[in-house]
Structure formats: C-alpha cells, structure tokens
Scaffold this active site. Structure first.
Site, PDB file in Angstrom:
ATOM      1  N   ILE A 189       7.856 -21.127  18.145  1.00 20.22           N
ATOM      2  CA  ILE A 189       9.012 -21.861  18.678  1.00 20.22           C
ATOM      3  C   ILE A 189      10.302 -21.384  18.025  1.00 20.22           C
ATOM      4  O   ILE A 189      11.337 -21.267  18.676  1.00 20.22           O
ATOM      5  CB  ILE A 189       8.836 -23.379  18.467  1.00 20.22           C
ATOM      6  CG1 ILE A 189       7.512 -23.865  19.087  1.00 20.22           C
ATOM      7  CG2 ILE A 189      10.022 -24.144  19.065  1.00 20.22           C
ATOM      8  CD1 ILE A 189       7.372 -23.592  20.560  1.00 20.22           C
ATOM      9  N   CYS A 241       7.770 -21.682   7.371  1.00 19.92           N
ATOM     10  CA  CYS A 241       7.688 -21.385   8.801  1.00 19.92           C
ATOM     11  C   CYS A 241       7.543 -19.879   9.015  1.00 19.92           C
ATOM     12  O   CYS A 241       8.406 -19.104   8.596  1.00 19.92           O
ATOM     13  CB  CYS A 241       8.926 -21.886   9.537  1.00 19.92           C
ATOM     14  SG  CYS A 241       8.896 -21.504  11.305  1.00 19.92           S
ATOM     15  N   LYS A 252       6.638 -28.156   1.826  1.00 20.71           N
ATOM     16  CA  LYS A 252       5.554 -27.740   2.725  1.00 20.71           C
ATOM     17  C   LYS A 252       5.096 -26.326   2.369  1.00 20.71           C
ATOM     18  O   LYS A 252       5.885 -25.381   2.407  1.00 20.71           O
ATOM     19  CB  LYS A 252       6.032 -27.803   4.179  1.00 20.71           C
ATOM     20  CG  LYS A 252       4.911 -27.655   5.203  1.00 20.71           C
ATOM     21  CD  LYS A 252       5.412 -28.033   6.587  1.00 20.71           C
ATOM     22  CE  LYS A 252       4.277 -28.170   7.585  1.00 20.71           C
ATOM     23  NZ  LYS A 252       4.763 -28.651   8.897  1.00 20.71           N
ATOM     24  N   GLY A 268      -3.765 -29.911   9.025  1.00 23.54           N
ATOM     25  CA  GLY A 268      -4.377 -28.684   9.513  1.00 23.54           C
ATOM     26  C   GLY A 268      -5.632 -28.994  10.303  1.00 23.54           C
ATOM     27  O   GLY A 268      -6.712 -29.116   9.746  1.00 23.54           O
TER      28      GLY A 268
END
EC number: 1.3.1.14
Length: 311
Positions: free
Chosen positions: A69, A128, A163, A241
C-alpha cells in the site's frame, strides 16, 4: 477475566485491530460497536498526506496476502481534526501509528498526535517494507531504531510502543536496543517481504514488485519471534501475525505477548475481532486458565501453572 493493563492502556480485553487493516474504524463501525475492542490501532499517520504506491498493490497468496500500500493516509492535520475526533464517541483507547521518512518527521507527528485526548499510546512504524525511504531502514539497524525511539520519547505525552520488523537476522538485538532507548512496549511482527509473479507476463504482480506477507502463513514465524523476544525484555509485547481465532490469540499469549492484534483476518471477516473477544473466555477455560495474566509467557515460564494444575 479478559482485562489487561499495559503502559498507557487499560484494556477491557486483549484484542486489538492491527494498524493498516482497520483504517480509522469507520467501515467497521457499520458492523459492530467499536467500544467492544480492547483498543484500536489506527492507520499509519505521516506528516503530509500520502497517496501510497501505484496499483496493483494487493495480491492473494495461498495462506494470506501480499500488500504494498505504501502508507497511504490523509496526513497529520486530517487525522487530528477529523479521524480522531470521530473516534471519541467510542469507549476504546486509541494507539496512533506514527510513520515518516526521517527522524524529524516521526518527532513532529508524535509530538502533535500524542496530545489528542483519546490517544493513549503511540506505535512507531519503523518496519514498513513497502516505502522507499524511512520505514524498514529504521527497523533493521539497532542504533537507528534506538535513536528514533529516544527522539520520540522526548516529545511524546503518552507511552511509546515500537513495531518490530521480522526481516532481520536478530530481532532480539533490535528489541533490546529499543528497550534500552526507553520504549514502553513492543508490537510484533510486521509483515515478511514476499513476491508473486504473473504466469502470463512473467513479471511481478505488484507494481512495487515486492510486498508485505501477512495472514496465517506468518503465524509460526511471529510466534517464534514473540517467544524469543519476550524472554529477553522487560517491557510488554502486543503480538500479531496471522491471528484468526481465539485459539490463535491464546497461542500468542502463551508465547509471551500481553495483548494480541488482529490484521488480515479483518479483510476476510469484518466480525473477526468481536468474534475472538466473545470466544476467548471459553477457550481460556477450556485450557485451564482463569485470566489473561496466567497465560502470558506460559510456554517458557513454567512456574505459571494453569488453574487446574494447581494444588
């Protein structure tokens, strides 16, 4: 039975929709009351609006999906003035996902978004894999991850969770560096880097060529990483996950997570989160647990005995 207390977060239950798989909650509010959720991890927010990567950006896989994305989002101002105020109607703490291309970007977003009344914690998106600058670069280098964590901690009004990327040789090394830098918690794991090819053209299906693999395929990797990291750090972990069921959630808790985020399953079943919340008490009782606390880290902390094993 399901309550969990984490830095900045008093959760009525440990089930949280994962960032990037829930938008800002509006679409899902048509299906159920978002107040039932433990918390909401909103979509990544950057300083300026981002339109994301070119299409196609999503591809199915045998046991999950690939996405590229590219952190599409309306930008900090829109999130502060539209998305977060809309979420105030729900009795659910917000975890704001913060992203950027350089340290100053993260710091500016964190400083402003942490002041929103319903934001109870930040999630630093340093992992990311689908953006060309920032993102995963911070998450694969212990020193860079630590420096970014310190910088955000200095300006944030709320606890900071970081994260972690699974696309590293030693995830524990990254986790320890982030803890040393002052992080209040960890969220893990982000997606694994993957690719699919179009058999007709022989070219990658995704315009970005590679994408983040999520869904059931990554669960064993996530469980292993939570298991390893939770034994080495003294800060809580929100595990994620491939979670689809209450049994999956329990497995993450046993591995060492204190709460569980649900991602790709929301695309398959919009009721995934409330269904897991509803089923979790009976699953806990089935395996002899009376509370979430009893489960956390049970796989490696053998002093934590299920209730039915106690004298």
């Amino acid at each position: 039975m399901l309550e969990v207390k984490l830095p900045g977060l008093d959760l009525k239950n440990p089930i949280i929709p994962a960032s990037g798989c829930f938008g800002f909650g509006k679409e899902f509010s048509r299906f159920y009351d978002l107040s039932c959720l433990g918390a909401i991890m909103i979509k990544a927010t950057t300083k300026e609006p981002r339109f994301g990567n070119p299409t196609p950006r999503v591809a199915e896989t045998g046991a999950g999906m690939l996405n590229a994305i590219g952190l599409q989002n309306p930008g900090l101002d829109s999130v502060l003035h539209h998305e977060l105020p809309w979420l105030e109607q729900f009795d659910t703490p917000i975890i704001a996902n913060v992203a950027g291309s350089q340290v100053d970007d993260y710091v500016e977003v964190a400083e402003h978004i942490s002041k929103a009344p319903n934001v109870h914690a930040l999630e630093l998106n340093i992992s990311c894999p689908n953006v060309k600058t920032g993102g995963i670069a911070f998450g694969t280098n212990p020193e860079m991850a630590a420096d970014l964590t310190k910088a955000v901690k200095e300006v944030s009004d709320v606890p900071v969770y970081v994260k972690l990327s699974p696309n590293v040789a030693n995830i524990t090394e990254i986790a320890l560096a982030i803890e040393e830098a002052g992080a209040d918690g960890l969220t893990m794991i982000n997606t694994l880097i993957g690719m699919r090819l179009d058999l007709k053209t022989g070219k990658p299906i995704l315009a970005n060529k590679t994408g983040g693999l999520s869904g059931p395929a990554v669960k064993p990797v996530a469980i292993r990483m939570v298991y390893e990291v939770s034994q080495m750090v003294n800060i809580p972990i929100i595990g994620m996950g491939g979670v689809q069921t209450a049994e999956d959630a329990l497995e993450f808790l046993l591995a060492g997570a204190s709460a569980v985020a649900v991602g790709t399953a929301n695309f398959v079943n919009p009721f995934a989160c409330p269904e897991i919340i509803e089923q979790l008490p009976s699953v806990l009782l089935q395996y002899g647990y009376q509370s979430i606390e009893e489960c956390i880290g049970r796989s490696w902390n053998h002093e934590k005995q299920p209730a039915h094993h106690r004298a």
